[in-house]
Design an enzyme around this catalytic site. Structure first.
Site, PDB file in Angstrom:
ATOM      1  CG  LEU A   1     -22.761 -12.615  54.832  1.00 33.03           C
ATOM      2  CD1 LEU A   1     -21.837 -12.369  56.032  1.00 33.03           C
ATOM      3  CD2 LEU A   1     -24.232 -12.513  55.262  1.00 33.03           C
ATOM      4  CB  THR A   2     -22.410 -14.954  49.734  1.00 35.43           C
ATOM      5  OG1 THR A   2     -23.710 -14.625  50.228  1.00 35.43           O
ATOM      6  CG2 THR A   2     -22.434 -16.375  49.180  1.00 35.43           C
TER       7      THR A   2
ATOM      8  CD  GLU B   1     -30.480  -9.112  50.268  1.00 34.30           C
ATOM      9  OE1 GLU B   1     -30.428  -8.605  51.382  1.00 34.30           O
ATOM     10  OE2 GLU B   1     -29.590  -8.975  49.409  1.00 34.30           O
TER      11      GLU B   1
END
Length: 380
Positions: A123-124, A363
């Protein structure tokens, strides 16, 4: 273990025996060498730990999200890097579990559960950490395929994964509502690992920057619907944050246990340092905070299975915030109790303190957890 039923207690006992025999003796070497623990990965897969998040119909052994948390907690008492073998396998699977088709689950579930394939979660990005709307990775549909260009950074186990669930913009004009999720096989042409990061802690879990250059994947690898990727990503984090909280709780408990053992043996001024009230009270406060963090984490883990959306988001953020702060505090105090020896690499305390820091960051940073919690409070 008063919060657990008999089956869960038996599972924890099994985990503790394995960790004492197999993980604890390897922990210092894994950190020192900075190598992924392939030997422990095989032990974990033989025990079925890599399939704890996956339902039986897709090849796994899912009995409830708490079992994932219990496994990670016990392993993290000895080695946080090794606990990430189980944690990341769960993290990478969940977008498929949440938004994927039955065909995708049947195709990928068995090989993920067995450990034949390692999966990660992407995602990052360099310019899109907490702000997913700033994502630059793009996925353009052409016929029966998607062409993906972009990059992801700080991806846990990314350099060694066989599969990665990634997120990219299919319509950048829609912000987060233009994000879609995809299953990527890392042997796909156009996929590469640009960099393996050198990190402060969790050195046995390789973290990397991944690059996609005109990477073509089948359209059938789209997870769910176009534009729903952000929803799948956030629901995945609601699921994974209690696992990180469990990792933090395990790390804190491991540090406290080792500090207590040392304090009972270390003699100064003619008596064990555990007899000094200042240190004994410090350990009492550490223990109380760990117990509180554990109870909150187990509650959040149960809500993953039975709770509603906002309730899950709220409690997942709460447990991750509290448990990670407790881990950082407890590992720092454990090192302080041991003193100069704690600062030496031949003792585990400095490693545990280094590993604790990441639990406040990945997270979703703890500042993001406060944002999630405050938003829910203000909706009421």
């Amino acid at each position: 273990m008063g919060l657990l039923n008999d089956d869960q207690k038996m599972f924890v006992d099994q985990m503790r025996r394995m960790v004492a025999e197999k993980v604890e003796p390897r922990a210092a070497e894994i950190d020192r060498e900075g190598e992924f623990p392939w030997d422990l990965k095989e032990i974990f897969q033989d025990m079925g730990l890599l399939g704890l998040s996956i339902p039986e119909e897709y090849g796994g052994s899912y009995q409830g999200h708490l079992y994932v948390c219990l496994a990670v907690e016990e392993i993290a008492k000895a080695c946080v890097s090794s606990s990430l073998v189980v944690q990341v396998q769960s993290l990478g699977w969940h977008p498929i579990h949440i938004g994927g088709s039955d065909e995708q689950k049947k195709k990928y579930g068995p090989s993920i559960a067995s450990g034949e394939k390692l999966i990660s979660y992407g995602l990052t990005e360099p310019g899109a950490g907490s702000d997913s709307a700033a994502m630059h990775t793009k996925a353009v549909k052409e016929g029966d395929k998607y062409i993906i260009n972009g990059s992801k950074c700080f991806i846990s186990n990314g350099p060694i994964a066989n599969l990665i669930t990634i997120f990219g913009m299919t319509d950048s004009s829609k912000g987060v509502h233009g994000i879609s999720g995809f299953i990527v096989e890392t042997n796909t042409p156009g996929f590469s690992v640009a960099k393996k990061e050198s990190k402060m802690g969790i050195k046995g879990s390789p973290t990397g920057e991944l690059v996609f250059e005109n990477m073509e994947i089948p359209a059938e690898n789209l997870i769910g619907e176009e534009g729903k990727g952000f929803i799948y990503a956030m629901k995945t984090l609601d699921t994974s944050r209690p696992v990180i909280a469990s990792q933090a709780v395990g790390l804190a408990q491991g540090a406290l246990d080792k500090a207590i053992s040392y304090a009972k043996e270390r003699v100064q001024f003619g008596r064990p340092i555990s007899k000094f009230q200042g240190l004994s009270w410090m350990m009492a406060e550490m223990a109380a905070k760990i117990e509180a963090a554990r109870a909150l984490t187990y509650q959040a883990a149960d809500l993953v299975d039975v709770g509603q959306g906002r309730e899950k988001s709220y409690m997942s953020a709460c447990c991750k915030l509290i448990a990670s702060d407790v881990a950082m505090e407890v590992t720092t105090k454990a090192l302080q109790i041991v003193g100069g020896y704690g600062y030496m690499t031949e003792f585990p305390f400095e490693r545990m303190m280094r590993d604790a820091k990441i639990t406040q960051i990945y997270e979703g940073t703890n500042e993001i957890q406060k944002l999630v919690i405050s938003r829910e409070l203000l909706r009421r």
